[in-house]
Design an enzyme around this catalytic site. Sequence first.
Site, PDB file in Angstrom:
ATOM      1  N   LYS A   1      15.277   4.996  89.133  1.00 33.34           N
ATOM      2  CA  LYS A   1      15.576   3.999  90.142  1.00 33.34           C
ATOM      3  C   LYS A   1      15.986   2.576  89.582  1.00 33.34           C
ATOM      4  O   LYS A   1      15.567   2.194  88.420  1.00 33.34           O
ATOM      5  CB  LYS A   1      14.394   3.953  91.102  1.00 33.34           C
TER       6      LYS A   1
ATOM      7  N   ARG B   1      11.536  16.626  98.012  1.00 32.02           N
ATOM      8  CA  ARG B   1      11.768  18.079  98.542  1.00 32.02           C
ATOM      9  C   ARG B   1      11.422  19.136  97.646  1.00 32.02           C
ATOM     10  O   ARG B   1      11.037  20.179  98.246  1.00 32.02           O
ATOM     11  CB  ARG B   1      13.165  18.022  98.951  1.00 32.02           C
TER      12      ARG B   1
END
Length: 509
Positions: free
Chosen positions: A283, A357
């Site tokens: 990130k 996910r």
Amino acid sequence: MTALTLSTAAAAGLRADAIVVGVAKGAEGPVVAPGAEAVDQAYDGRLAAILQTLGASGAEGEVTKLPAPSGFKAPVVVAVGLGAEPEKDEAFTAEALRRAAGSAARALTGSKKAAFALPITDAADAGVIGEGALLGAYSFDAYKENGKNGRNAKNGKAPLAEVALLGAKPRDKAYKAAVERAVAVTEELNRARDLINTPPNDLNPAAFAALAQTAAKEHGIKVQVLDEKALAKGGYGGILGVGAGSASAPRLVKLSYTHSKARKHLAFVGKGITYDSGGISLKPAGHNETMKCDMSGAAAVFAAVVAAARLGLEVNVTGWLALAENMPSGSATRPGDVLRMYSGKTVEVLNTDAEGRLVLADALWAASEENPDAIVDVATLTGAMMLALGSRTFGIMANDDAFRTAVHEAAEEVGEDSWPMPLPEHLRKGMDSPTADIANMGERMGGGLVAGLFLREFVGEGITWAHLDIAGPAFNEQGPFGYTPKGGTGSAVRTLVRLAELAAAGDLG
């Protein structure tokens, strides 16, 4: 935890630090709300005029303090705004009462006892006012200098210690039940907030699993924890792949609450990334600081299962906590790697920051093996959902329109802002992979919906499923409002509990 009691005492004679009254925003100025008649009378019917002189309007969340009338044992009256005055023959909404109670409780930090004289027409009102007050009084001070003593190091004040609801019926079974429910749900929701706010150096997957084991034992919930060896033996490639770069090994926790009279079985699945650096797809600066909150879905599931057990709901609820820490290292999963999931499908990892996910996919398939009546997963899954719905609303996707509507209605009923979202079939093609069965990324536009479509691939055939993307409301980076604090919010806990209640009553499809 703040204590909650029911009282029939008169406002004037009750020993307390403050009396809380409601004020609405009328067409010509503030209007004193029902429940405060005795207080208004003690001001010779001039309470609204006095408040207007002090600048109060009755707007939602507005708090005005003034000296109590002569003869009152409490020294202060706290007037809290309820928002717009209801139309004739209509009452204040549950959420208006909940938020007002929360605002008042926050304003009374440092007080030992406050009497709430807000509008109560039935047991349900008592419940939501109690809920709002208990949530509003929440404070996370464990890491501050005096935090171990329950005091805020900055201002030296502890949260409001006791809330007495005036105008309630202490001997009425419905009122007692409403208060007991409020206490159980808010205590567990605040437990979720504590977990979300805990720094990641103290809450890794193993630590989270240990806390779940302790709570499960206390409340008669069966618990099973799969460590890294068990996950490898079972073929949980998604959870293992996400946790591969961390020194803290992943865990899959199964919490099973059962009731002898249950006719329905719900499975709740929570994303539990105890810290998300993004992995190799690191990130950028400015996006890492709040990533301790990436386990908010697992915290919500954990809290909801324990709340269902405490309430003795006649439904079976299984909670799945998919716990991992997503870190970059020499052993981390790389973009381009292919993982074999627990379901047997293979996934090409195009972005290691789309990790939620992957852990959810394994847990969803494990939940599907038990063939529950419905599965609901909860996750801080995509920034795209925040762009779509903002910071206070979560998105709902499902493989069944009627169930999506039921989840939305349950969320709205308990005061959690949500919005039904579609799963457009044309977006599925973007996840086609030349190497694996599916890729973990698809089209950039509609990224929140793409994530939902990915998860749908790992739900067992014929099982009703819904996905809650709580990326926006899970962690409040702005100032507190109503009963919502800064930091972890416990988003989706109340929705999950309500779904369990509806299933127990036979009212959930």
